[in-house]
Design a protein around this motif. Structure first.
Motif, PDB file in Angstrom:
ATOM      1  N   ASN A 132       0.695  -0.956  -0.142  1.00 61.38           N
ATOM      2  CA  ASN A 132      -0.413   0.299   0.118  1.00 61.38           C
ATOM      3  C   ASN A 132       0.946   0.909   0.217  1.00 61.38           C
ATOM      4  OD1 ASN A 132      -2.521  -1.252   0.108  1.00 61.38           O
ATOM      5  ND2 ASN A 132      -2.758  -1.791   2.065  1.00 61.38           N
ATOM      6  N   SER A 177       0.621   0.201  -4.958  1.00 61.24           N
ATOM      7  CA  SER A 177       0.475  -0.415  -4.870  1.00 61.24           C
ATOM      8  C   SER A 177      -0.515  -1.796  -5.245  1.00 61.24           C
ATOM      9  CB  SER A 177      -1.310   0.662  -4.323  1.00 61.24           C
ATOM     10  OG  SER A 177      -0.698   1.353  -3.353  1.00 61.24           O
ATOM     11  N   SER A 206       8.198   4.718   2.855  1.00 62.84           N
ATOM     12  CA  SER A 206       6.650   4.877   3.245  1.00 62.84           C
ATOM     13  C   SER A 206       6.340   4.180   3.037  1.00 62.84           C
ATOM     14  CB  SER A 206       6.375   6.528   3.692  1.00 62.84           C
ATOM     15  OG  SER A 206       6.090   6.945   2.149  1.00 62.84           O
ATOM     16  N   GLU A 262       3.081   0.483   2.969  1.00 63.32           N
ATOM     17  CA  GLU A 262       2.681  -0.414   3.839  1.00 63.32           C
ATOM     18  C   GLU A 262       3.520  -1.720   2.834  1.00 63.32           C
ATOM     19  OE1 GLU A 262      -0.542  -1.563   7.348  1.00 63.32           O
ATOM     20  OE2 GLU A 262      -0.903  -1.227   5.012  1.00 63.32           O
ATOM     21  N   ARG A 303       2.760  -6.218   3.587  1.00 62.42           N
ATOM     22  CA  ARG A 303       2.891  -7.217   4.535  1.00 62.42           C
ATOM     23  C   ARG A 303       2.680  -8.806   3.273  1.00 62.42           C
ATOM     24  NH1 ARG A 303       0.613  -7.246   8.771  1.00 62.42           N
ATOM     25  NH2 ARG A 303       0.627  -5.795  10.198  1.00 62.42           N
ATOM     26  N   VAL A 348       5.522  -8.664   8.192  1.00 57.73           N
ATOM     27  CA  VAL A 348       6.007  -7.068   7.760  1.00 57.73           C
ATOM     28  C   VAL A 348       6.802  -7.737   6.980  1.00 57.73           C
ATOM     29  CG1 VAL A 348       6.816  -4.661   7.560  1.00 57.73           C
ATOM     30  CG2 VAL A 348       4.056  -5.444   8.444  1.00 57.73           C
TER      31      VAL A 348
END
Lengths: 334, 267
Positions: free
Chosen positions: A7, A44, A78, A80, A82, A87
């Motif tokens: 993301n 993303s 920066s 995200e 997964r 992480v």
């Protein structure tokens, strides 16, 4: 929930700027100036369990940077990431147990020892139970024909054999996800075919999710239904390969060899997409103009020595997306 | 337990790898013996028929040189500095971060394997013969021998930490020749590997005593030939242990910084 979730991912690198001259070199010993380069900006995507996704882009587009962030050896600036709930950079070693990684340009095998020794080492490293190890070795040997060179030192293997050993090594610990960075680079046609067959098989039989980067569009065409196209660190396209083909479905490419000196070649109703001397590649929409009309146009001004008409190759389509963006096609063709 | 078995596997593989390069062992041993004779003759010349210099007999000096060459041979059989530098440069070291183990420990166990092979196939047979033929000063008691072995092991770990640390400096340098020179210069001079510290001019001896390198060769060598005895041995051990802790902490710090650099800057 998706297996891989990315993301708004950003990665910025700091690059020391070289200062000119001897004075600059001395100054840089004490004080360095840095510039920053955005390798990945606002990427993303999500990948579901069992998917096989082609992650493509030109050199320096940010492919390897993304893969490294997914494996955990690079921390995002920066955004995200997964991977199967983890992480990666926070739990790198735990993540390492659930992923397999093959970098076509380097090997994870011990150069001076027979391949089997590296496999045995990995068995210890990942604490693979005996039975499982034997089972996996049997399966991989069967499909990849490993027995014939298992006892040969890795440095003496052909590139094709080494790649086969490398991909087997990356799968010994039953990873959920396999990252392949240019797995067919430098291989001959037969070796590529064999590699693809294996990748397809482990995806189908074992449900291993595969993320594949490559410059060989045949890899994508034969392996992946979905592709994510990136350039300059941004996603240009994310979707089915078939859809791209459809967009370009009405398009044809006319390749003409012209006679004599040709300057400033252009023709109404078609777009020159590539030229090599007197050989021109012209893209046209077959609903707007027919091939014979186009040929007539050309022969009015030039002498044609030879010609061929082709469906556009994926490579050509992709180059166009890089140059013009996907939007222009969605508007024009769909 | 499983973890230990895993690390031990690295020793086994390195042992096998060393075995795959048997020719390398022969060239090493020839080089080692050449240096041994060179230093042997130099000291023979320097002693010039005197039975002792500064209270050290020629036979003791011979023992010092023999054991020093043997130890240098052992240390040299581990992963060399240039190979660590190479791994950093090619980025192979970053790939090792994708494995569920500690890199510095894995390298240590790899070192064990290479050393074990060289020790068994070359050092033991060669130096058994040399010691028997040349009749130098050797430990006179099992206790002395035991203390020597402990000191050798401590010295080995210190050298390992320093060499890996120097190798990791490659992360911050474009040109690594300088680092290599400093390392090899220090390890051959300040360690007392060829000239014992007691023959150094006063000021240089002071310098050497405040550096970690003397803990690698000088201390075990001195115990071996009986130049270090009684309570002085315990001070020497303390010296080694402290240097080991310091060097280990520096190695951890440098490795942490290096891994940070990999994960932030991509190596």
């Amino acid at each position: 929930m998706s297996l891989i979730e990315v993301n708004h991912l950003y990665k910025e690198f700091k690059i020391a700027r070289r200062q000119e001259g001897l004075g600059g070199a001395l100054r840089s010993l004490f004080h360095r100036e840095y510039s920053t380069r955005m390798a990945v900006q606002d990427i993303s995507f999500a990948v579901g369990r069992g998917e096989m996704v082609g992650y493509i882009g030109p050199n320096g587009a940010g492919k390897s940077t993304t893969i490294k962030m997914l494996t955990g050896i690079l921390v995002p600036t920066s955004g995200e990431v997964r991977v199967n709930g983890l992480v990666p950079f926070q739990e790198r070693q735990k993540n390492a147990r659930q992923i397999g990684v093959v970098f076509g340009q380097r090997t994870q095998l011990w150069w001076d020892l027979p391949a089997i020794e590296s496999f045995e080492l990995l068995k210890q490293v990942f604490q693979i139970p005996d039975a499982r190890y034997r089972q996996n070795m049997a399966t991989f040997s069967d499909i990849l024909g490993l027995e014939e060179f298992l006892d040969t030192p890795v440095r003496q293997l052909s590139l094709g054999q080494r790649m086969r050993a490398d991909i087997a090594a990356s799968l010994l610990h039953d990873p959920v996800i396999l990252f392949l960075d240019e797995p067919t680079i430098g291989l001959d046609v037969l070796a590529k075919e064999r590699m693809r067959k294996f990748i397809r098989e482990i995806n189908r039989e074992r449900g291993v999710t595969v993320i594949l980067t490559t410059h060989d569009m045949n890899d994508i065409e034969k392996l992946c239904r979905r592709m994510i196209l990136i350039d300059n660190g941004r996603v240009m396209y994310d979707g089915e390969l078939a859809r791209i083909k459809e967009m370009f479905g009405k398009e044809r490419v006319l390749i003409v060899d012209l006679e004599g000196e040709v300057n400033g070649f252009s023709i109404a109703g078609a777009e020159v997409i590539k030229q090599e001397g007197n050989r021109k590649w012209l893209r046209f929409n077959r609903e707007a103009v027919t091939a014979s009309q186009l040929i007539n146009h050309i022969s009015e001004h030039y002498e044609i020595r030879d010609l061929t008409i082709k469906d556009p190759e994926i490579e050509v389509m992709i180059r166009h997306i890089y140059e013009k963006g996907i939007g222009s096609y969605e508007g024009a063709c769909l | 337990m499983g973890t230990f078995k895993m690390y031990l596997e690295f020793s086994r593989k390195s042992f096998q790898r060393a075995a795959a390069y048997r020719f390398d062992v022969w060239t090493r041993i020839v080089g080692n013996v050449l240096f041994l004779f060179m230093w042997g003759f130099i000291w023979y010349g320097l002693y010039h028929g005197k039975s002792s210099v500064e209270g050290v007999s020629f036979q003791a000096m011979l023992g010092y040189i023999l054991v020093s060459q043997a130890l240098q041979g052992i240390h040299g059989a581990g992963t060399p500095l240039w190979e660590i530098q190479e791994r950093v440069r090619t980025g192979d070291i970053a790939m090792e971060m994708l494995r569920p183990y500690d890199y510095t420990t894995r390298m240590l166990f790899s070192d064990f394997g290479g050393i074990a092979f060289y020790f068994i196939t070359a050092i033991v047979p060669l130096y058994t013969v040399l010691f028997l033929v040349l009749n130098p000063v050797v430990p006179t008691s099992l206790v002395q021998l035991g203390l020597f072995v402990v000191s050798v092991i401590l010295g080995y770990f210190i050298r390992y930490c320093i060499e890996l640390t120097f190798g990791l400096f490659t992360f911050w340098l474009v040109e690594t020749g300088g680092v290599e020179d400093i390392f090899y210069f220090s390890i051959s001079l300040f360690s007392g590997s060829v000239i014992p510290l007691w023959f150094f001019p006063g000021w240089l001896e002071q310098v050497a005593r405040y550096l970690p390198f003397q803990a690698i060769f000088f201390i075990p060598n001195s115990i071996f030939v009986g130049q270090l005895t009684g309570p002085a041995i315990w001070y020497a051990f303390m010296n080694q242990v402290i240097w080991l802790l310091v060097c280990y902490l520096i190695l951890r710090l440098v490795w942490n910084r290096a891994s940070m650099k990999i994960v932030i800057q991509g190596g």
